[in-house]
Design a protein around this motif. Sequence first.
Motif, PDB file in Angstrom:
ATOM      1  N   HIS A 148       0.347  -1.224  -0.108  1.00 15.73           N
ATOM      2  CA  HIS A 148      -0.122  -0.271  -0.450  1.00 15.73           C
ATOM      3  C   HIS A 148       0.736   0.321   0.005  1.00 15.73           C
ATOM      4  CE1 HIS A 148      -3.373  -2.154   1.040  1.00 15.73           C
ATOM      5  NE2 HIS A 148      -2.589  -2.884   2.026  1.00 15.73           N
ATOM      6  N   ILE A 149       1.831   1.253  -0.562  1.00 19.78           N
ATOM      7  CA  ILE A 149       2.578   2.225  -1.035  1.00 19.78           C
ATOM      8  C   ILE A 149       2.550   3.176  -2.123  1.00 19.78           C
ATOM      9  CG2 ILE A 149       5.316   3.155  -1.201  1.00 19.78           C
ATOM     10  CD1 ILE A 149       6.345   0.284  -0.384  1.00 19.78           C
ATOM     11  N   SER A 150       1.940   4.642  -1.719  1.00 20.89           N
ATOM     12  CA  SER A 150       2.039   5.462  -2.847  1.00 20.89           C
ATOM     13  C   SER A 150       2.612   6.022  -2.955  1.00 20.89           C
ATOM     14  CB  SER A 150       0.914   6.249  -2.433  1.00 20.89           C
ATOM     15  OG  SER A 150       1.597   7.518  -1.740  1.00 20.89           O
ATOM     16  N   VAL A 151       2.563   7.035  -5.094  1.00 20.86           N
ATOM     17  CA  VAL A 151       3.865   7.529  -5.051  1.00 20.86           C
ATOM     18  C   VAL A 151       4.390   8.325  -4.152  1.00 20.86           C
ATOM     19  CG1 VAL A 151       4.881   8.865  -6.952  1.00 20.86           C
ATOM     20  CG2 VAL A 151       3.017   7.157  -7.299  1.00 20.86           C
ATOM     21  N   ASP A 152       3.332   9.375  -3.178  1.00 23.21           N
ATOM     22  CA  ASP A 152       3.294  10.721  -2.947  1.00 23.21           C
ATOM     23  C   ASP A 152       4.358   9.799  -1.471  1.00 23.21           C
ATOM     24  OD1 ASP A 152       2.601  12.073  -4.134  1.00 23.21           O
ATOM     25  OD2 ASP A 152       0.228  11.478  -2.931  1.00 23.21           O
ATOM     26  N   ASP A 153       4.455   8.341  -1.185  1.00 26.39           N
ATOM     27  CA  ASP A 153       5.306   7.824   0.188  1.00 26.39           C
ATOM     28  C   ASP A 153       6.837   8.003  -0.467  1.00 26.39           C
ATOM     29  OD1 ASP A 153       2.769   7.503   1.702  1.00 26.39           O
ATOM     30  OD2 ASP A 153       2.464   5.659   0.849  1.00 26.39           O
ATOM     31  N   LEU A 154       7.081   7.877  -1.955  1.00 29.70           N
ATOM     32  CA  LEU A 154       8.263   8.012  -1.884  1.00 29.70           C
ATOM     33  C   LEU A 154       9.344   9.194  -2.438  1.00 29.70           C
ATOM     34  CD1 LEU A 154       7.807   5.426  -5.012  1.00 29.70           C
ATOM     35  CD2 LEU A 154       8.364   5.100  -2.668  1.00 29.70           C
TER      36      LEU A 154
END
Length: 326
Positions: free
Chosen positions: A319-325
């Motif tokens: 459940h990793i989003s682009v924003d988390d990166l």
Amino acid sequence: MNNKWLTKKERYTLVKLNSNFTNIDKIKKEILTKDYKEHLSYIEFDPNNSKSYFEYKWVDIENKRQQELNSGITIYYVKATADYEYSRKRRNDSEGNLLPKDQRVNTNDVEVIFAEYNSEVYGIIFSNDDMELQRVRKLIGESNVTFLDDKFKVTPKFFGWLFYEHMKDKIIDDNKKIINIKGFSGNIVNDTNKFTGKSKSASNLLLTKTILANNYPLTSIDLELNTGLESDKVYTCAYIYQSTDDELRIIVQRGSETNLLFVSDDLVNVMPFYMFFDLIPNMHNAYLDDEDNYENNEKPSFLKQLGIEEIKQTMQRNHISVDDLK
């Protein structure tokens, strides 16, 4: 079309004899007539005293036979059994005295085929076990064994190309097609940092995509191939190890067949001819024909695609989003 199949798993190791041996008749005269005495460290060696050594010898030597391959090549061969003695765990009695030889020695045997192919002679040892191979090679004579030709040297690049062929649903030379890849192994840094993947469809594993995308070298691959020229029912399942300079080891799974049109002998004997002198060299030649295009053009985009799939799967599962990166 041959419709025989292996009734059990078979293990084969290929070695090549040096240029002094060009035919089976010389093998029968100069190899199969000899024995080998393994000197014991705890008894003074005496060639006339069998208690002072382990004896390796040839038994059950069969007559010369021949087998035709589809390519028109004729294989002449002779089968024999390498019989050898080796130590039991216990060699002394309770008082420290050396036990009689029959109480401190075990015996075992390994089947070996010597095959004459294109005026060269190869040994096919029915084992993948390190200790068994060492003993059989001593009986053959280490000085009689030489380097394998390039067509028998399977490499990490070759294994990677086989994954590419399967994942891109391509046809290998002579209508061979990889139906499935069921497993693989390799090294990340060196021999002490190993990885292994096993699955009914290993090519779909996240581990597989990670390993390939990072270009880690593969040392073995477990293939299920459609090898029929006229029928999609003919297949071979084989576990192929990365070859050394003087050995190539394979395991052929139960149920495997060949596409040989004429099988004049037990398939257990004929299968290694098909694997070593037909299937593996032809697949290797197909890789060499495609090597420049694959390594320079196809491989970079293929590995990039796998890397993207790996990242997407990891992000989705965690459940990793682009924003988390960011």
